[in-house]
Design a protein around this motif. Structure first.
Motif, mmCIF file in Angstrom:
data_model
loop_
_atom_site.group_PDB
_atom_site.id
_atom_site.type_symbol
_atom_site.label_atom_id
_atom_site.label_comp_id
_atom_site.label_asym_id
_atom_site.label_seq_id
_atom_site.Cartn_x
_atom_site.Cartn_y
_atom_site.Cartn_z
ATOM 1 N N SER A 130 0.812 -1.216 0.000
ATOM 2 C CA SER A 130 0.000 0.000 0.000
ATOM 3 C C SER A 130 0.848 1.270 0.000
ATOM 4 O O SER A 130 0.577 2.205 -0.751
ATOM 5 N N ILE A 131 1.880 1.317 0.826
ATOM 6 C CA ILE A 131 2.731 2.498 0.884
ATOM 7 C C ILE A 131 3.608 2.579 -0.363
ATOM 8 O O ILE A 131 3.800 3.649 -0.939
ATOM 9 N N TYR A 132 4.117 1.444 -0.793
ATOM 10 C CA TYR A 132 4.986 1.400 -1.973
ATOM 11 C C TYR A 132 4.277 1.956 -3.202
ATOM 12 O O TYR A 132 4.876 2.668 -4.011
ATOM 13 N N GLN A 133 3.001 1.673 -3.337
ATOM 14 C CA GLN A 133 2.249 2.106 -4.511
ATOM 15 C C GLN A 133 1.812 3.564 -4.440
ATOM 16 O O GLN A 133 1.666 4.213 -5.478
ATOM 17 N N GLN A 134 1.612 4.095 -3.232
ATOM 18 C CA GLN A 134 1.020 5.422 -3.096
ATOM 19 C C GLN A 134 1.936 6.469 -2.469
ATOM 20 O O GLN A 134 1.534 7.628 -2.377
ATOM 21 N N VAL A 135 3.121 6.096 -2.045
ATOM 22 C CA VAL A 135 3.949 7.036 -1.283
ATOM 23 C C VAL A 135 4.328 8.259 -2.110
ATOM 24 O O VAL A 135 4.470 9.364 -1.585
ATOM 25 N N GLY A 136 4.494 8.108 -3.414
ATOM 26 C CA GLY A 136 4.843 9.245 -4.260
ATOM 27 C C GLY A 136 3.769 10.307 -4.247
ATOM 28 O O GLY A 136 4.046 11.506 -4.177
ATOM 29 N N MET A 137 2.503 9.866 -4.324
ATOM 30 C CA MET A 137 1.380 10.791 -4.312
ATOM 31 C C MET A 137 1.202 11.419 -2.930
ATOM 32 O O MET A 137 0.998 12.638 -2.804
ATOM 33 N N PHE B 63 3.546 -3.226 9.797
ATOM 34 C CA PHE B 63 4.883 -3.822 9.748
ATOM 35 C C PHE B 63 5.273 -4.195 8.314
ATOM 36 O O PHE B 63 6.341 -3.826 7.825
ATOM 37 N N ASN B 64 4.391 -4.903 7.626
ATOM 38 C CA ASN B 64 4.701 -5.388 6.277
ATOM 39 C C ASN B 64 4.892 -4.252 5.279
ATOM 40 O O ASN B 64 5.792 -4.305 4.426
ATOM 41 N N SER B 65 4.044 -3.232 5.364
ATOM 42 C CA SER B 65 4.126 -2.126 4.410
ATOM 43 C C SER B 65 5.437 -1.363 4.532
ATOM 44 O O SER B 65 5.957 -0.855 3.524
ATOM 45 N N THR B 66 5.974 -1.283 5.733
ATOM 46 C CA THR B 66 7.252 -0.593 5.941
ATOM 47 C C THR B 66 8.420 -1.459 5.509
ATOM 48 O O THR B 66 9.324 -0.997 4.798
ATOM 49 N N VAL B 67 8.413 -2.718 5.916
ATOM 50 C CA VAL B 67 9.520 -3.616 5.572
ATOM 51 C C VAL B 67 9.586 -3.840 4.059
ATOM 52 O O VAL B 67 10.674 -3.995 3.493
ATOM 53 N N THR B 68 8.433 -3.830 3.373
ATOM 54 C CA THR B 68 8.421 -4.012 1.923
ATOM 55 C C THR B 68 9.214 -2.916 1.221
ATOM 56 O O THR B 68 9.865 -3.156 0.196
ATOM 57 N N ILE B 69 9.174 -1.710 1.761
ATOM 58 C CA ILE B 69 9.940 -0.603 1.181
ATOM 59 C C ILE B 69 11.420 -0.734 1.500
ATOM 60 O O ILE B 69 12.286 -0.497 0.642
#
Length: 269
Positions: free
Chosen positions: A93-100, A166-172
């Motif tokens: 979720s963060i990986y896909q939207q962090v730019g926006m 946890f997962n959304s942060t570690v994925t980045i």
């Protein structure tokens, strides 16, 4: 603990925005399909039909502890489908939207929770279907045990928010982690009691105890115990304690990593 409190405050203060975004994402994901949102409900039903044909008929598993296998399976597979989809979606979720999000005043911490909310629509549909199957095939009717369903639903949401953070942060931070998580969820599908009843005399006791430490196993078993009227959640205090300790662990670690690296998410991507 301060980071956990900050995380919770961000979720609560932005709950209205999260519901609006999740509704928009549901529509945008299926806008190019002829059946639209119908696929969100149709796909799980097709999967249930396949598993029932293979494990309920093909392998001659007609009943589980005297309960019709289709009834037993559907009740357990309903929370699993939701947890599996939400876990994988929130991890990216963060990986896909962090730019926006980095260009506007919007707390990145709510992105995993948006996935928790957006997948609820299919969960409700699956739940209604499972209740219908339980009544038609198994003769299951509402009883006082159904009240503890609210506890297991609350526990499931808490687990998904903590694990998703946890997962959304570690994925980045670790790009290969998402591939590992996908493989892990495939294994957990068979080891979380979704298709097989491990809590029988057919399996060694120590093996079952190890499986019961799995939070997904705890939730799946809890939904079955609620719907089938077998046990109260407080009758297994040790498993309940272990589950909530795992929720707290992933919430603490996940929130710490999130706030430590949030300012540099764009750089990592």
């Amino acid at each position: 603990m301060k980071e956990v409190i900050t995380l919770i405050k961000e979720q609560i203060s932005n709950i209205g925005i999260m519901f609006r975004i999740s509704k928009y994402q549901d529509k945008s994901d299926y806008q190019s399909h002829y059946l639209g949102l119908v696929w969100e409900y149709l796909y799980p039903l097709i999967q249930i039909g396949i598993y029932w044909l293979v494990f309920g008929i093909g392998l001659k598993k007609g009943t589980s502890n005297g309960i019709d296998y289709l009834t037993w399976m559907v009740i357990g597979i309903t929370p699993w489908f939701y947890m599996n989809a939400t876990t994988l979606d929130s991890s990216k979720s963060i990986y896909q939207q962090v730019g926006m999000v980095s260009k506007m005043k919007f707390p990145v911490s709510v992105l995993p929770t948006i996935k928790v909310i957006s997948n609820l629509s299919s969960f409700w549909a699956m739940l209604i279907f499972s209740i219908f199957i339980a009544y038609v095939k198994g003769g299951i009717v509402p009883n006082v045990y159904w009240l503890q369903w609210f506890y297991y639903f609350f526990a499931m949401i808490c687990w998904l928010v903590a694990f998703g953070t946890f997962n959304s942060t570690v994925t980045i931070l670790v790009r290969d982690y998402r591939i590992f998580l996908q493989s892990l969820m495939r294994v957990l599908f068979y080891m979380s009691g979704v298709l097989f009843n491990f809590e029988t005399n057919a399996f060694p006791a120590f093996f079952v105890r190890i499986l019961q430490l799995n939070p997904f196993f705890y939730i799946v078993s809890g939904f079955r115990e609620s719907m089938l009227g077998q046990d109260w959640f407080w009758q297994k205090p040790l498993l309940m304690l272990i589950f909530w300790l795992m929720v707290l662990f992933f919430l603490l670690v996940g929130s710490h990593l999130h706030y430590k690296f949030r300012a540099r998410f764009v750089d990592y991507i």
